[in-house]
Design a protein around this motif. Structure first.
Motif, PDB file in Angstrom:
ATOM      1  N   SER A 101       7.906  -1.628  46.853  1.00 33.16           N
ATOM      2  CA  SER A 101       7.235  -1.733  48.156  1.00 33.16           C
ATOM      3  C   SER A 101       7.021  -3.190  48.571  1.00 33.16           C
ATOM      4  O   SER A 101       6.772  -3.469  49.750  1.00 33.16           O
ATOM      5  N   LYS A 102       7.153  -4.113  47.630  1.00 35.20           N
ATOM      6  CA  LYS A 102       6.992  -5.538  47.953  1.00 35.20           C
ATOM      7  C   LYS A 102       8.140  -6.032  48.819  1.00 35.20           C
ATOM      8  O   LYS A 102       8.054  -7.111  49.418  1.00 35.20           O
ATOM      9  N   ASN A 103       9.216  -5.243  48.878  1.00 32.81           N
ATOM     10  CA  ASN A 103      10.360  -5.613  49.710  1.00 32.81           C
ATOM     11  C   ASN A 103      10.259  -5.086  51.133  1.00 32.81           C
ATOM     12  O   ASN A 103      11.164  -5.323  51.951  1.00 32.81           O
ATOM     13  N   CYS A 104       9.191  -4.354  51.427  1.00 35.00           N
ATOM     14  CA  CYS A 104       8.999  -3.844  52.790  1.00 35.00           C
ATOM     15  C   CYS A 104       8.666  -5.005  53.737  1.00 35.00           C
ATOM     16  O   CYS A 104       8.115  -6.031  53.318  1.00 35.00           O
TER      17      CYS A 104
ATOM     18  N   LYS B  41       3.242  -5.902  54.734  1.00 37.39           N
ATOM     19  CA  LYS B  41       2.469  -5.799  53.508  1.00 37.39           C
ATOM     20  C   LYS B  41       1.664  -4.503  53.435  1.00 37.39           C
ATOM     21  O   LYS B  41       1.456  -3.938  52.368  1.00 37.39           O
ATOM     22  N   ASN B  42       1.182  -4.050  54.599  1.00 38.39           N
ATOM     23  CA  ASN B  42       0.386  -2.821  54.640  1.00 38.39           C
ATOM     24  C   ASN B  42       1.223  -1.605  55.027  1.00 38.39           C
ATOM     25  O   ASN B  42       0.731  -0.658  55.630  1.00 38.39           O
ATOM     26  N   CYS B  43       2.492  -1.639  54.696  1.00 40.65           N
ATOM     27  CA  CYS B  43       3.413  -0.554  55.050  1.00 40.65           C
ATOM     28  C   CYS B  43       2.957   0.765  54.426  1.00 40.65           C
ATOM     29  O   CYS B  43       2.605   0.818  53.239  1.00 40.65           O
ATOM     30  N   SER B  44       2.971   1.825  55.232  1.00 38.83           N
ATOM     31  CA  SER B  44       2.583   3.149  54.740  1.00 38.83           C
ATOM     32  C   SER B  44       3.775   3.908  54.180  1.00 38.83           C
ATOM     33  O   SER B  44       3.620   4.989  53.612  1.00 38.83           O
ATOM     34  N   HIS B  45       4.971   3.354  54.373  1.00 37.57           N
ATOM     35  CA  HIS B  45       6.226   3.951  53.878  1.00 37.57           C
ATOM     36  C   HIS B  45       6.497   5.322  54.511  1.00 37.57           C
ATOM     37  O   HIS B  45       7.087   6.195  53.893  1.00 37.57           O
ATOM     38  N   GLN B  46       6.102   5.453  55.781  1.00 37.79           N
ATOM     39  CA  GLN B  46       6.294   6.731  56.465  1.00 37.79           C
ATOM     40  C   GLN B  46       7.033   6.596  57.790  1.00 37.79           C
ATOM     41  O   GLN B  46       7.799   7.481  58.158  1.00 37.79           O
ATOM     42  N   HIS B  47       6.807   5.466  58.498  1.00 38.86           N
ATOM     43  CA  HIS B  47       7.445   5.358  59.818  1.00 38.86           C
ATOM     44  C   HIS B  47       7.756   3.915  60.221  1.00 38.86           C
ATOM     45  O   HIS B  47       8.386   3.678  61.248  1.00 38.86           O
ATOM     46  N   GLU B  48       7.325   2.952  59.429  1.00 38.24           N
ATOM     47  CA  GLU B  48       7.500   1.548  59.807  1.00 38.24           C
ATOM     48  C   GLU B  48       8.975   1.132  59.748  1.00 38.24           C
ATOM     49  O   GLU B  48       9.742   1.635  58.918  1.00 38.24           O
TER      50      GLU B  48
ATOM     51  N   TYR C 160      11.433  -0.577  52.885  1.00 40.89           N
ATOM     52  CA  TYR C 160      12.385  -0.538  51.779  1.00 40.89           C
ATOM     53  C   TYR C 160      12.339   0.808  51.045  1.00 40.89           C
ATOM     54  O   TYR C 160      13.370   1.302  50.572  1.00 40.89           O
ATOM     55  N   ILE C 161      11.153   1.393  50.958  1.00 42.44           N
ATOM     56  CA  ILE C 161      11.000   2.693  50.283  1.00 42.44           C
ATOM     57  C   ILE C 161      11.759   3.775  51.044  1.00 42.44           C
ATOM     58  O   ILE C 161      12.488   4.587  50.445  1.00 42.44           O
TER      59      ILE C 161
END
Length: 369
Positions: free
Chosen positions: A290-293, A296-303, A307-308
């Motif tokens: 997730s550090k590659n997103c 920094k506060n990425c929810s990994h759902q729609h941003e 990277y996830i």
């Protein structure tokens, strides 16, 4: 347990030295000469069953412990080592020795308190029944709670004799794909098939706790390991695969080898505490990725540029693993959206229960000098 001594059930060098230090520092008191070490093996309402070198005793806690306890978790729990005072036919818990660790979760009744389940544990066996499909997110909860408590989790699939071998292998493969860093195996307690895997970990001077849904087979495997019918068991209802809450209390038992096992009631609601350490440990690889997103506060759902999500689309992350990760992250975020007072109460409860960590490290360091 009459054939055992406290050294057989976990009274190691740490607790031995700690006891000696406490008694030495309080040698001016005549009363302290009567204190003896014991372990809490069962709790029955207001009484605690303690095991010592002098046998088992029903004990109550001294008023000073109850009065100083601001949260429930500061009271004795199964697995605790204590200093006990005998008086005629009575016994009292005078001191709770600093715990090495605590398996805990969010309390069901008081939502801003922590429930301490057991203490001084080496392994947490997470029992997953093959006849009651448990979602990967549920397994993730158990793993996260174990990792938060800094106790080694082991996943054990029970009742592998009920369905074709292919179904067991498929579930085991699924678990290993979703949780590649965890130990997992299958067994059948009734026939003893693969049950020996438990004994690779349950050895003399180790303590293990069994957790899982009601009816998953925790008591059955403990009976097999004990080689006697100690814990009551019930059949699972066929129409919904739910078991009765056969185990109604936590109880510490000892195998012939000297290894300690603790059975627990089935956990209906396994709520996480407001702490993402266990989640990060359970999903260590995803947390690092997730550090590659982009954010920094990425929810990994729609941003955008997540990277996830990119790895998920490429099939490099199993969807069930991703879904479990997001479910627990969202739950943790929801816990943080509470009133100021609840946050304050939670902070107090967490500070109280986690106090043992710094105390244990400090005491252990001093004892090694």
């Amino acid at each position: 347990m009459t054939n055992f001594k406290i050294k057989d059930i976990g009274f190691d060098e740490y607790f031995e030295k700690l006891t000696s230090e406490i008694l030495k520092n309080n040698n001016h008191s005549k009363e302290n000469k009567d204190l003896i070490p014991a372990r809490v093996i069962r709790i029955n309402k207001r009484y605690y069953t303690l095991f010592s070198n002098d046998g088992e005793f029903l004990a109550r806690i001294k008023g000073k412990i109850r009065h100083k306890s601001e949260v429930q978790s500061e009271l004795p729990i199964v697995g605790d080592w204590v200093l006990m005072r005998k008086s005629d036919n009575n016994a009292f818990i005078d001191t709770i020795l600093t715990r090495k660790n605590i398996l805990y979760r969010k309390a069901n009744i008081k939502k801003n308190d922590i429930q301490a389940i057991v203490s001084n544990i080496d392994y947490v066996f997470i029992i997953v029944a093959l006849d009651n499909e448990m979602p990967m997110s549920a397994i993730a909860r158990y793993l996260s709670i174990a990792h938060t408590s800094e106790i080694k989790p082991i996943i054990a699939i029970s009742k592998i004799d009920i369905y074709p071998k292919s179904e067991y292998k498929e579930l085991l493969k699924n678990i290993k794909e979703n949780y590649p860093n965890e130990i997992a195996f299958g067994y059948d307690a009734k026939t003893g098939n693969n049950a020996k895997n438990f004994l690779e970990y349950i050895k003399k001077n180790t303590s293990s706790v069994f957790i899982g849904a009601s009816g998953s087979g925790k008591s059955t495997i403990i009976n097999y390991l004990l080689k006697k019918e100690k814990m009551k068991t019930s059949e699972v209802r066929e129409y919904d695969f739910k078991g009765m809450h056969t185990t109604t209390h936590r109880e510490l038992l000892v195998l012939e080898s000297g290894g300690v096992v603790i059975d627990t009631p089935g956990l209906r609601n396994l709520d996480l505490w407001e702490d993402d350490k266990g989640i990060k440990k359970t999903f260590e690889d995803l947390d690092e990725m997730s550090k590659n997103c982009k954010f920094k506060n990425c929810s990994h759902q729609h941003e955008p540029d997540c990277y996830i999500l990119k790895l998920l689309d490429e099939g490099k992350i199993p969807y069930e693993r991703y879904d479990s990760y997001i479910t627990l992250l969202n739950e943790n975020k929801l816990l943080q959206k509470t009133s100021t007072q609840i946050k304050k109460d939670r902070k107090t409860a967490l500070k109280k229960i986690m106090k043992y960590k710094n105390d244990y490290k400090k005491i252990n360091k001093n004892l090694k000098k």
